[in-house]
Design a protein around this motif. Structure first.
Motif, PDB file in Angstrom:
ATOM      1  N   TRP A  13      -4.125  14.231   0.841  1.00 16.40           N
ATOM      2  CA  TRP A  13      -3.017  14.309  -0.131  1.00 16.40           C
ATOM      3  C   TRP A  13      -3.023  15.641  -0.862  1.00 16.40           C
ATOM      4  O   TRP A  13      -1.978  16.263  -1.063  1.00 16.40           O
ATOM      5  CB  TRP A  13      -3.127  13.145  -1.104  1.00 16.40           C
ATOM      6  N   GLN A  21       4.429  16.165   0.071  1.00 13.57           N
ATOM      7  CA  GLN A  21       4.106  14.919  -0.639  1.00 13.57           C
ATOM      8  C   GLN A  21       5.371  14.105  -0.901  1.00 13.57           C
ATOM      9  O   GLN A  21       5.374  12.880  -0.729  1.00 13.57           O
ATOM     10  CB  GLN A  21       3.406  15.235  -1.956  1.00 13.57           C
ATOM     11  N   THR A  25       6.123  10.450   0.587  1.00 12.02           N
ATOM     12  CA  THR A  25       6.373   9.373  -0.373  1.00 12.02           C
ATOM     13  C   THR A  25       7.657   8.617  -0.036  1.00 12.02           C
ATOM     14  O   THR A  25       7.726   7.387  -0.159  1.00 12.02           O
ATOM     15  CB  THR A  25       6.457   9.938  -1.801  1.00 12.02           C
ATOM     16  N   GLY A  28       7.173   5.716   2.481  1.00  7.82           N
ATOM     17  CA  GLY A  28       6.330   4.561   2.192  1.00  7.82           C
ATOM     18  C   GLY A  28       6.538   4.039   0.806  1.00  7.82           C
ATOM     19  O   GLY A  28       7.592   4.249   0.191  1.00  7.82           O
ATOM     20  N   GLN A  29       5.533   3.359   0.285  1.00  8.18           N
ATOM     21  CA  GLN A  29       5.606   2.875  -1.083  1.00  8.18           C
ATOM     22  C   GLN A  29       4.201   2.853  -1.682  1.00  8.18           C
ATOM     23  O   GLN A  29       3.202   2.684  -0.980  1.00  8.18           O
ATOM     24  CB  GLN A  29       6.221   1.480  -1.143  1.00  8.18           C
ATOM     25  N   PHE A  30       4.150   3.041  -3.008  1.00 12.23           N
ATOM     26  CA  PHE A  30       2.877   3.010  -3.700  1.00 12.23           C
ATOM     27  C   PHE A  30       2.493   1.563  -4.009  1.00 12.23           C
ATOM     28  O   PHE A  30       3.335   0.747  -4.395  1.00 12.23           O
ATOM     29  CB  PHE A  30       2.950   3.817  -5.005  1.00 12.23           C
ATOM     30  N   ARG A  31       1.206   1.270  -3.830  1.00  9.22           N
ATOM     31  CA  ARG A  31       0.684  -0.050  -4.162  1.00  9.22           C
ATOM     32  C   ARG A  31      -0.587   0.113  -4.993  1.00  9.22           C
ATOM     33  O   ARG A  31      -1.365   1.044  -4.774  1.00  9.22           O
ATOM     34  CB  ARG A  31       0.375  -0.856  -2.902  1.00  9.22           C
ATOM     35  N   VAL A  53      -4.287   7.892  -3.302  1.00  6.31           N
ATOM     36  CA  VAL A  53      -3.891   8.923  -4.260  1.00  6.31           C
ATOM     37  C   VAL A  53      -4.813   8.918  -5.478  1.00  6.31           C
ATOM     38  O   VAL A  53      -5.191   9.964  -5.998  1.00  6.31           O
ATOM     39  CB  VAL A  53      -2.422   8.713  -4.683  1.00  6.31           C
ATOM     40  N   ARG A 102      -4.817   3.306  -6.364  1.00  6.75           N
ATOM     41  CA  ARG A 102      -3.376   3.469  -6.158  1.00  6.75           C
ATOM     42  C   ARG A 102      -3.211   4.197  -4.836  1.00  6.75           C
ATOM     43  O   ARG A 102      -3.716   5.296  -4.645  1.00  6.75           O
ATOM     44  CB  ARG A 102      -2.753   4.283  -7.296  1.00  6.75           C
ATOM     45  N   LEU A 104      -0.642   5.199  -1.376  1.00  4.83           N
ATOM     46  CA  LEU A 104       0.655   5.297  -0.719  1.00  4.83           C
ATOM     47  C   LEU A 104       0.504   4.661   0.657  1.00  4.83           C
ATOM     48  O   LEU A 104      -0.319   5.101   1.464  1.00  4.83           O
ATOM     49  CB  LEU A 104       1.085   6.756  -0.595  1.00  4.83           C
ATOM     50  N   VAL A 106       2.102   3.759   4.242  1.00  8.25           N
ATOM     51  CA  VAL A 106       3.156   4.238   5.138  1.00  8.25           C
ATOM     52  C   VAL A 106       2.961   3.610   6.509  1.00  8.25           C
ATOM     53  O   VAL A 106       1.842   3.578   7.030  1.00  8.25           O
ATOM     54  CB  VAL A 106       3.115   5.777   5.274  1.00  8.25           C
TER      55      VAL A 106
END
Length: 227
Positions: A13, A21, A25, A28-31, A53, A102, A104, A106
């Motif tokens: 990253w 970046q 981003t 995908g999505q942040f979890r 991240v 946290r 990302l 994908v």
């Protein structure tokens, strides 16, 4: 933190540009994962890539007799699960968050297309994967000519370089790892790790708490590691 005259290796990253970046981003999505949460399970289909991240996770595998081995730690922008999509298509390890994570997330096919469309990101990917292979190869080559305590010292110095912080007592390793974790990472028995840690405590090289280590004699530990 720099302990060996070289900066710690950067994760995937951090090697991406702001534009790269943003592009990744968008795919995908942040979890968020709480401490101890399982992010993926060994044997499951490898459908997604995780980019850590923030936070730290451990990569584990289970032996035929049900014993869990810690294979590696991932954090600082590392990727997790990127190789399984290219090989068997199934997870070859379980990944568990050590602290809050946290990531990302994908889909693998989107991640692969992203690398094809962004040469700089493809170069960063190859750099990170090559660095991992070199680290793994160095550890394997060291096994015939080193003992468990020597390899444990190498592991602690690596952890201090990647995740350590300076305190009034020394270098605190801000990673919650059990003696079983350390034994797996060093390719040693737990008994060897217990003896080495006890010996180093008596000599004032380290201080330990509940899954907590501070290196108080950095020069001595470097000598043990052969650095």
């Amino acid at each position: 933190m720099n302990l060996n005259g070289m900066p710690p290796a950067q994760g995937f990253w951090a090697l991406l540009t702001d534009e790269e970046q943003a592009a990744l981003t968008a795919l995908g999505q942040f979890r968020a994962y709480s401490p101890g949460a399982v992010m993926c399970v060994e044997g499951d289909p490898a459908t997604h890539v995780f980019v850590l991240v923030d936070g730290l996770a451990k990569v584990m595998s289970t032996t035929s007799d049900g014993h869990e081995l810690t294979l590696a730690l991932r954090g600082n922008g590392d990727m997790v699960g990127e190789l399984a999509g290219e090989t068997t298509g199934y997870r070859n390890a379980t990944v568990r968050a050590i602290g809050p994570v946290r990531a990302l997330v994908v889909a693998y096919d989107k991640f692969s297309s992203f690398l094809d469309a962004h040469p700089g990101a493809g170069h960063a990917y190859r750099h990170v994967v090559t660095h991992r292979w070199n680290d793994a190869d160095s550890m394997l080559r060291s096994h015939p000519v080193t003992n468990g305590a020597h390899r444990l010292a190498i592991v602690l110095l690596d952890l201090a370089t990647r995740y350590g912080s300076e305190t009034g007592q020394g270098v605190h390793i801000a990673v919650s790892l059990s003696q079983e974790d350390l034994a797996s990472l060093a390719g040693a028995s737990r008994a060897t790790v217990t003896r080495a840690l006890s010996n180093w405590r008596r000599r004032g090289i380290i201080q330990t708490g509940q899954r907590d280590i501070t290196i108080t004699g950095l020069g001595d530990l470097r000598k043990i590691a052969g650095h």
